[in-house]
Design an enzyme around this catalytic site. Structure first.
Site, PDB file in Angstrom:
ATOM      1  N   GLY A  44       0.696  -1.135   0.018  1.00  0.00           N
ATOM      2  CA  GLY A  44       0.330  -0.535  -0.025  1.00  0.00           C
ATOM      3  C   GLY A  44       0.694   1.318   0.063  1.00  0.00           C
ATOM      4  N   CYS A  45       1.398   0.699   0.505  1.00  0.00           N
ATOM      5  CA  CYS A  45       2.744   2.387   0.795  1.00  0.00           C
ATOM      6  C   CYS A  45       3.485   2.774  -0.079  1.00  0.00           C
ATOM      7  CB  CYS A  45       4.054   2.166   1.865  1.00  0.00           C
ATOM      8  SG  CYS A  45       2.877   2.165   3.448  1.00  0.00           S
TER       9      CYS A  45
END
Length: 157
Positions: A44-45
């Site tokens: 996600g990051c």
């Protein structure tokens, strides 16, 4: 206590990629997107960072700098920035000074276990260092487009 919309942000100095030490006031004179992410090089990051990277020219056209922050060490931040070809700096906030100033450390539950971690959050700061918008509990998909639209509106472009 996090700054409220319309308040001047705290001026905290922290180590950043490229061997720099950055203060938020270094960005005065242009808008700043300050985004907090839980952990470098996680899916996600990585996607969020890539989305900011891919929109960097549009942010620059709105006179808006981008700055990412997490609790990762400077080596992890350097590796993340290099591997993903980010054209913006990442801050290492191991002591959580910036995280606490923006109140992004939250109790999280994963696999039935509780721990304190960064809640994905983004802040839009104007050229005078005043907080203008905030996004908390961010979902990555479509987020950068929303932040860009707000930055463009604030810049009047």
């Amino acid at each position: 206590m996090s700054p409220a919309i319309g308040e001047t942000i705290p001026d905290i100095e922290l180590p950043a990629t490229g061997g720099k030490t950055l203060k938020l006031s270094d960005y005065r004179g242009r808008q700043l997107v300050l985004y907090f992410y839980p952990k470098a090089s996680t899916p996600g990051c990585t996607q969020e960072g890539q989305d900011f990277r891919d929109a960097a020219d549009a942010f620059a056209a709105a006179d808006t700098a981008i700055l990412g922050a997490s609790r990762d060490g400077i080596k992890a931040q350097e590796n993340f920035k290099t591997k993903q070809s980010f054209g913006f700096d990442l801050i290492s906030d191991k002591e959580e000074a910036l995280c606490k100033a923006f109140d992004v450390i939250k109790l999280k539950k994963m696999y039935g276990k509780e721990s304190l971690g960064i809640e994905r959050s983004t802040f839009l700061i104007d050229a005078e260092g005043v907080l203008r918008r905030e996004w908390r509990q961010v979902k990555v998909k479509g987020h950068v487009e929303e932040v860009l639209a707000a930055a463009q509106e604030l810049a009047g472009v």
